[in-house]
Motif scaffolding. Sequence first.
Motif, mmCIF file in Angstrom:
data_model
loop_
_atom_site.group_PDB
_atom_site.id
_atom_site.type_symbol
_atom_site.label_atom_id
_atom_site.label_comp_id
_atom_site.label_asym_id
_atom_site.label_seq_id
_atom_site.Cartn_x
_atom_site.Cartn_y
_atom_site.Cartn_z
ATOM 1 N N THR A 166 -18.299 -25.534 -106.911
ATOM 2 C CA THR A 166 -17.193 -26.398 -106.520
ATOM 3 C C THR A 166 -17.616 -27.237 -105.322
ATOM 4 N N LEU A 167 -17.320 -28.526 -105.400
ATOM 5 C CA LEU A 167 -17.631 -29.454 -104.322
ATOM 6 C C LEU A 167 -16.383 -30.270 -104.040
ATOM 7 N N ASP A 168 -15.809 -30.101 -102.839
ATOM 8 C CA ASP A 168 -14.654 -30.910 -102.469
ATOM 9 C C ASP A 168 -15.036 -31.782 -101.274
ATOM 10 N N THR A 169 -14.062 -32.292 -100.555
ATOM 11 C CA THR A 169 -14.359 -33.241 -99.475
ATOM 12 C C THR A 169 -15.071 -32.600 -98.297
ATOM 13 N N ASP A 170 -14.913 -31.294 -98.081
ATOM 14 C CA ASP A 170 -15.481 -30.640 -96.903
ATOM 15 C C ASP A 170 -16.511 -29.560 -97.209
ATOM 16 N N THR A 171 -16.438 -28.941 -98.381
ATOM 17 C CA THR A 171 -17.259 -27.763 -98.641
ATOM 18 C C THR A 171 -17.975 -27.832 -99.987
ATOM 19 N N THR A 175 -20.285 -20.261 -99.395
ATOM 20 C CA THR A 175 -19.610 -21.523 -99.102
ATOM 21 C C THR A 175 -20.313 -22.191 -97.930
ATOM 22 N N PHE A 176 -20.503 -23.515 -98.031
ATOM 23 C CA PHE A 176 -21.176 -24.279 -96.993
ATOM 24 C C PHE A 176 -20.326 -25.490 -96.617
ATOM 25 N N GLN A 177 -20.273 -25.803 -95.334
ATOM 26 C CA GLN A 177 -19.610 -27.019 -94.869
ATOM 27 C C GLN A 177 -20.563 -28.190 -95.115
ATOM 28 N N LEU A 178 -20.059 -29.310 -95.636
ATOM 29 C CA LEU A 178 -20.920 -30.448 -95.937
ATOM 30 C C LEU A 178 -21.559 -31.020 -94.677
ATOM 31 N N GLY A 179 -20.882 -30.940 -93.546
ATOM 32 C CA GLY A 179 -21.425 -31.454 -92.299
ATOM 33 C C GLY A 179 -22.621 -30.673 -91.790
ATOM 34 N N GLU A 180 -22.792 -29.441 -92.250
ATOM 35 C CA GLU A 180 -23.912 -28.602 -91.818
ATOM 36 C C GLU A 180 -25.126 -28.721 -92.736
ATOM 37 N N GLY A 201 -32.149 -25.325 -90.250
ATOM 38 C CA GLY A 201 -33.444 -24.958 -90.814
ATOM 39 C C GLY A 201 -33.351 -23.884 -91.879
ATOM 40 N N ALA A 202 -32.194 -23.295 -92.056
ATOM 41 C CA ALA A 202 -32.019 -22.255 -93.074
ATOM 42 C C ALA A 202 -32.048 -22.869 -94.475
ATOM 43 N N ARG A 203 -32.539 -22.074 -95.432
ATOM 44 C CA ARG A 203 -32.587 -22.499 -96.831
ATOM 45 C C ARG A 203 -31.746 -21.534 -97.660
ATOM 46 N N ALA A 222 -31.664 -25.605 -107.435
ATOM 47 C CA ALA A 222 -31.142 -26.346 -106.292
ATOM 48 C C ALA A 222 -31.266 -25.484 -105.041
ATOM 49 N N VAL A 223 -31.767 -26.099 -103.971
ATOM 50 C CA VAL A 223 -31.921 -25.428 -102.690
ATOM 51 C C VAL A 223 -31.194 -26.261 -101.646
ATOM 52 N N ILE A 224 -30.320 -25.608 -100.879
ATOM 53 C CA ILE A 224 -29.589 -26.283 -99.812
ATOM 54 C C ILE A 224 -30.361 -26.085 -98.516
ATOM 55 N N LEU A 225 -30.741 -27.172 -97.878
ATOM 56 C CA LEU A 225 -31.424 -27.120 -96.588
ATOM 57 C C LEU A 225 -30.412 -27.457 -95.504
#
Length: 158
Positions: A82-87, A98-103, A126-128, A119-122
């Motif tokens: 799920t991808l919304d405006t913030d997360t 869950t990840f904040q888009l700003g981070e 520096g965390a992956r 898919a890898v979130i950086l």
Amino acid sequence: MGLSIRLALRVRRAKLRPMTQEFRFQRSARQPKSMAITGAALVALIGAVLVLHIHPVIAAIFALLLLPALWDIASNTRSELTLDTDTLSWRMGGRGDTFQLGEIERVNNKLSLDFSQKAVILMKTGARHRIPPPCVPPDGSLDAALSARDVAVERSLF
């Protein structure tokens, strides 16, 4: 020529509009393709035991390799992104994050030789964080949704 200018203006306006619509991808383990592949492997294993008379220990080792697929089909594990405006969040069975888009610094999408996507979130720290492959949409729609929310996306092969 005039048409291409109008299309370019529409694209620019679309990028400037705030994204209010939520992007959601869901997948169930009970798909015809996964059930057919698991069934074919099981039939091949039983055929190898009955026709080729392979040793029971070897058959048991191959049967152990089939257990995770059989468990997913039996429990009907659901995968969701799920991808919304913030997360950005994903869930698969009992796991999730869950990840904040700003981070998020950027998202790396890799296409493997077997056409599976990883898919890898950086993070900016520096965390992956790896998104499980069943949670990633196969058609590249995640890239477009992330780009529309001003998250950098890097696509690579292998």
